[in-house]
Design a protein around this motif. Structure first.
Motif, PDB file in Angstrom:
ATOM      1  N   SER A   1       7.982  -1.239 -16.817  1.00  0.00           N
ATOM      2  CA  SER A   1       8.454  -2.519 -17.345  1.00  0.00           C
ATOM      3  C   SER A   1       9.973  -2.527 -17.420  1.00  0.00           C
ATOM      4  N   ASP A   2      10.523  -3.739 -17.363  1.00  0.00           N
ATOM      5  CA  ASP A   2      11.969  -3.918 -17.429  1.00  0.00           C
ATOM      6  C   ASP A   2      12.257  -5.074 -18.372  1.00  0.00           C
ATOM      7  N   SER A   3      13.195  -4.866 -19.277  1.00  0.00           N
ATOM      8  CA  SER A   3      13.483  -5.894 -20.272  1.00  0.00           C
ATOM      9  C   SER A   3      14.536  -6.892 -19.812  1.00  0.00           C
ATOM     10  N   VAL A   4      15.212  -6.594 -18.676  1.00  0.00           N
ATOM     11  CA  VAL A   4      16.321  -7.450 -18.247  1.00  0.00           C
ATOM     12  C   VAL A   4      15.879  -8.458 -17.197  1.00  0.00           C
ATOM     13  N   GLY A   5      15.436  -7.987 -16.050  1.00  0.00           N
ATOM     14  CA  GLY A   5      15.044  -8.882 -14.965  1.00  0.00           C
ATOM     15  C   GLY A   5      13.724  -8.456 -14.364  1.00  0.00           C
ATOM     16  N   PHE A   6      13.279  -9.207 -13.351  1.00  0.00           N
ATOM     17  CA  PHE A   6      12.036  -8.861 -12.663  1.00  0.00           C
ATOM     18  C   PHE A   6      12.368  -8.381 -11.258  1.00  0.00           C
ATOM     19  N   ALA A   7      11.408  -7.722 -10.644  1.00  0.00           N
ATOM     20  CA  ALA A   7      11.589  -7.200  -9.293  1.00  0.00           C
ATOM     21  C   ALA A   7      11.171  -8.247  -8.274  1.00  0.00           C
ATOM     22  N   ASN A   8      12.025  -8.467  -7.277  1.00  0.00           N
ATOM     23  CA  ASN A   8      11.687  -9.374  -6.179  1.00  0.00           C
ATOM     24  C   ASN A   8      10.858  -8.694  -5.100  1.00  0.00           C
ATOM     25  N   PHE A   9      11.022  -7.378  -4.989  1.00  0.00           N
ATOM     26  CA  PHE A   9      10.394  -6.639  -3.901  1.00  0.00           C
ATOM     27  C   PHE A   9      10.191  -5.205  -4.358  1.00  0.00           C
ATOM     28  N   VAL A  10       9.158  -4.558  -3.854  1.00  0.00           N
ATOM     29  CA  VAL A  10       8.882  -3.172  -4.215  1.00  0.00           C
ATOM     30  C   VAL A  10       8.192  -2.495  -3.036  1.00  0.00           C
ATOM     31  N   ASP A  11       8.439  -1.176  -2.870  1.00  0.00           N
ATOM     32  CA  ASP A  11       7.798  -0.453  -1.771  1.00  0.00           C
ATOM     33  C   ASP A  11       7.793   1.039  -2.065  1.00  0.00           C
ATOM     34  N   PHE A  12       6.827   1.750  -1.446  1.00  0.00           N
ATOM     35  CA  PHE A  12       6.742   3.196  -1.550  1.00  0.00           C
ATOM     36  C   PHE A  12       7.720   3.858  -0.582  1.00  0.00           C
TER      37      PHE A  12
ATOM     38  N   PHE B   1       0.832  -1.202   0.000  1.00  0.00           N
ATOM     39  CA  PHE B   1       0.000   0.000   0.000  1.00  0.00           C
ATOM     40  C   PHE B   1       0.867   1.252   0.000  1.00  0.00           C
ATOM     41  N   SER B   2       0.352   2.325  -0.613  1.00  0.00           N
ATOM     42  CA  SER B   2       0.982   3.631  -0.464  1.00  0.00           C
ATOM     43  C   SER B   2       0.670   4.165   0.931  1.00  0.00           C
ATOM     44  N   PRO B   3       1.432   5.151   1.421  1.00  0.00           N
ATOM     45  CA  PRO B   3       1.178   5.656   2.776  1.00  0.00           C
ATOM     46  C   PRO B   3      -0.233   6.183   2.985  1.00  0.00           C
ATOM     47  N   ASP B   4      -0.854   6.731   1.946  1.00  0.00           N
ATOM     48  CA  ASP B   4      -2.217   7.240   2.106  1.00  0.00           C
ATOM     49  C   ASP B   4      -3.271   6.184   1.790  1.00  0.00           C
ATOM     50  N   GLY B   5      -2.864   4.991   1.377  1.00  0.00           N
ATOM     51  CA  GLY B   5      -3.806   3.908   1.114  1.00  0.00           C
ATOM     52  C   GLY B   5      -4.556   4.015  -0.192  1.00  0.00           C
ATOM     53  N   ARG B   6      -4.270   5.049  -0.998  1.00  0.00           N
ATOM     54  CA  ARG B   6      -5.004   5.223  -2.256  1.00  0.00           C
ATOM     55  C   ARG B   6      -4.458   4.352  -3.375  1.00  0.00           C
ATOM     56  N   LEU B   7      -3.206   3.926  -3.244  1.00  0.00           N
ATOM     57  CA  LEU B   7      -2.559   3.155  -4.306  1.00  0.00           C
ATOM     58  C   LEU B   7      -1.993   1.858  -3.746  1.00  0.00           C
ATOM     59  N   ILE B   8      -1.816   0.891  -4.626  1.00  0.00           N
ATOM     60  CA  ILE B   8      -1.099  -0.344  -4.330  1.00  0.00           C
ATOM     61  C   ILE B   8      -0.046  -0.527  -5.421  1.00  0.00           C
ATOM     62  N   VAL B   9       1.182  -0.839  -5.029  1.00  0.00           N
ATOM     63  CA  VAL B   9       2.215  -1.157  -6.003  1.00  0.00           C
ATOM     64  C   VAL B   9       2.492  -2.657  -5.922  1.00  0.00           C
ATOM     65  N   SER B  10       2.674  -3.282  -7.075  1.00  0.00           N
ATOM     66  CA  SER B  10       2.931  -4.731  -7.117  1.00  0.00           C
ATOM     67  C   SER B  10       4.029  -5.013  -8.129  1.00  0.00           C
ATOM     68  N   CYS B  11       4.774  -6.100  -7.890  1.00  0.00           N
ATOM     69  CA  CYS B  11       5.801  -6.516  -8.838  1.00  0.00           C
ATOM     70  C   CYS B  11       5.627  -8.004  -9.115  1.00  0.00           C
ATOM     71  N   SER B  12       5.997  -8.396 -10.320  1.00  0.00           N
ATOM     72  CA  SER B  12       5.741  -9.759 -10.769  1.00  0.00           C
ATOM     73  C   SER B  12       6.909 -10.276 -11.586  1.00  0.00           C
ATOM     74  N   GLU B  13       6.942 -11.598 -11.743  1.00  0.00           N
ATOM     75  CA  GLU B  13       7.957 -12.204 -12.589  1.00  0.00           C
ATOM     76  C   GLU B  13       7.669 -12.005 -14.075  1.00  0.00           C
ATOM     77  N   ASP B  14       6.584 -11.280 -14.401  1.00  0.00           N
ATOM     78  CA  ASP B  14       6.349 -10.908 -15.797  1.00  0.00           C
ATOM     79  C   ASP B  14       7.155  -9.663 -16.174  1.00  0.00           C
ATOM     80  N   LYS B  15       8.097  -9.247 -15.268  1.00  0.00           N
ATOM     81  CA  LYS B  15       9.012  -8.122 -15.489  1.00  0.00           C
ATOM     82  C   LYS B  15       8.307  -6.772 -15.505  1.00  0.00           C
ATOM     83  N   THR B  16       7.162  -6.672 -14.814  1.00  0.00           N
ATOM     84  CA  THR B  16       6.472  -5.396 -14.718  1.00  0.00           C
ATOM     85  C   THR B  16       6.240  -5.025 -13.252  1.00  0.00           C
ATOM     86  N   ILE B  17       6.142  -3.730 -13.027  1.00  0.00           N
ATOM     87  CA  ILE B  17       5.697  -3.168 -11.752  1.00  0.00           C
ATOM     88  C   ILE B  17       4.440  -2.367 -12.057  1.00  0.00           C
TER      89      ILE B  17
END
Length: 437
Positions: free
Chosen positions: A141-152, A110-126
């Motif tokens: 999107s990323d053409s090289v690797g995927f994100a293991n973790f993401v946060d605001f 969740f974002s600090p204000d709760g209005r948004l959610i950020v997610s990352c996947s092995e499809d190489k997108t956030i």
């Protein structure tokens, strides 16, 4: 395991999941603990010696991540079934699913204000999701690797991603641009954590190191070597004076920073002034917009605590095993009456935060004895075996229904996408015919 390090180290070990526990998160008040597991369930625990928990079943694959909203009203879960699910914590009910990822979802925050959610996947997108209209509003999107973790970051204007391609990236969610790009690790980055000030970022990597980045100057300032093997997780405390890390060496290390001690309540108040998605950038939000490859010439401090830090804790602290009596919540919101009292008790911790002081505060935990004799054994349970078998059968049927509903959701989403494509193609043909005529 829930650790209490003062005055002497001891721990409560909560037993309930049937497979690997993949993620943990305290509620904002600290009176509840959410856990995710490869057994496809999410559990909500009351962190005391009785260890009562409520079990959520909605995902059809291992759950990788759990996260509370800042007000504690909602819980977001991410799973290898390619979905993010959002739950109402007051009523402990499933609310809705977010489907757009085409591969396993590794993390959702969740974002600090709760209005948004950020997610990352092995499809190489956030992806950035709007919790109001439940739509994807941004995509990185990323053409090289995927994100293991993401946060605001603390003020909600930027996100940081920990990449499997050994990189750490900072993105501005307002202008959809990459702000900073760090290449400081020699292995995949597994986790990141922002200092409450937003000026520093700590990273954990499979190369066995932790690194602290100065985001205002755009450079690496500390390399910490305490673990032997990959480091899987790291997190700052609310005030930023401490951080903890955990690795494949089965160790949890607690570190003290030399940063200014911050009052977390003051930081939250300061950041609330600029938590609007369309707000103009604040001076503190503007980071350098050029990549930072970080060659060896940049001066950094490398710290190996094994050479200078003595473990002051006992080698084998006392551990109390706590078995869970749980209730189950599924996507069809059906509850079994004989188990509902446990769920209601957990709900009371949301509706009346003052209960925290009597049950879950560190002070009361410290005073409680480790005598588990008041904990009922299997033979003392009042529910007859026949009723237990019947309830287990009901739960199996509910699981089948849950999986069916999830599959139907996915098919409906695919159908909607195809229909949208057809309408767009039809509109293009119509425009072409009009132009020719």
């Amino acid at each position: 395991m829930l650790w209490n390090c003062k005055p002497q180290a001891r721990a409560f070990r909560y037993v309930g999941h049937k497979d690997v526990v993949t993620s943990l998160r305290f509620s904002p008040l600290g009176n509840l603990l959410a856990s995710a597991s490869r057994d496809r369930t999410v559990r909500l625990w009351i962190p005391d010696k009785r260890g009562k928990s409520s079990e959520f079943k909605a995902h059809t694959a291992p759950v990788r991540s759990v996260d509370f909203s800042a007000d504690g009203q909602f819980l977001a879960t991410a799973s290898e079934d390619k979905s993010i699910k959002v739950w109402n914590m007051y009523r402990q009910r499933f609310l809705y699913s977010l489907y757009r990822h085409t591969h396993w979802v590794r993390c959702a925050k969740f974002s600090p204000d709760g209005r948004l959610i950020v997610s990352c996947s092995e499809d190489k997108t956030i992806k950035i999701w709007d919790t109001t209209n439940k739509q994807c509003v941004n995509n990185f999107s990323d053409s090289v690797g995927f994100a293991n973790f993401v946060d605001f970051n603390p003020n909600g204007t930027c996100i940081a991603s920990a990449g499997s391609d050994h990189t750490v990236k900072l993105w501005d969610v307002r202008v959809n641009k990459l702000l900073q790009h760090y290449q400081v690790h020699s292995g995949g980055v597994n986790c990141v954590s922002f200092h409450p000030s937003g000026n520093y970022l700590i990273t954990a990597s499979s190369d066995g190191t932790l690194k602290i980045l100065d985001l205002l100057e755009g450079r690496l300032i500390y390399t910490l070597q305490g673990h032997t093997g990959p480091v899987f997780t790291v997190s700052f405390s609310k005030g930023g004076e401490l951080f903890s890390s955990g690795g494949a060496d089965a160790q949890v290390l607690l570190w003290r920073t030399n940063f200014d001690d911050l009052n977390c309540k003051d930081m939250i108040k300061r950041n609330l002034k600029r938590l609007h998605f369309d707000a103009s950038p604040h001076l503190v939000d503007i980071y350098p917009r050029t990549p930072h490859p970080h060659e060896g010439k940049i001066e950094t401090v490398e710290i190996n605590p094994k050479l200078e830090v003595i473990d002051l804790q006992t080698s084998s602290p006392p551990v109390v095993d706590v078995l869970s009596f749980d209730s189950t919540t599924t996507t069809d919101t059906t509850t079994v009456r004989t188990l509902a009292d446990k769920s209601e008790e957990i709900s009371r911790y949301f509706l009346n935060p003052s209960l925290l002081s009597s049950e879950c505060s560190p002070t009361s935990l410290k005073k409680k004895t480790e005598d588990m004799s008041d904990f009922p054994s299997e033979s003392q349970r009042s529910i007859p075996l026949a009723v237990t078998d019947a309830l287990e059968h009901i739960m199996e049927q509910l699981n089948v229904l849950t999986q069916t509903v999830s599959i139907l959701e996915q098919r409906l989403t695919l159908t909607e996408d195809k229909l949208k494509d057809c309408l767009e193609n039809q509109q293009r043909l119509f425009n072409v015919i009009q132009q020719k005529s």
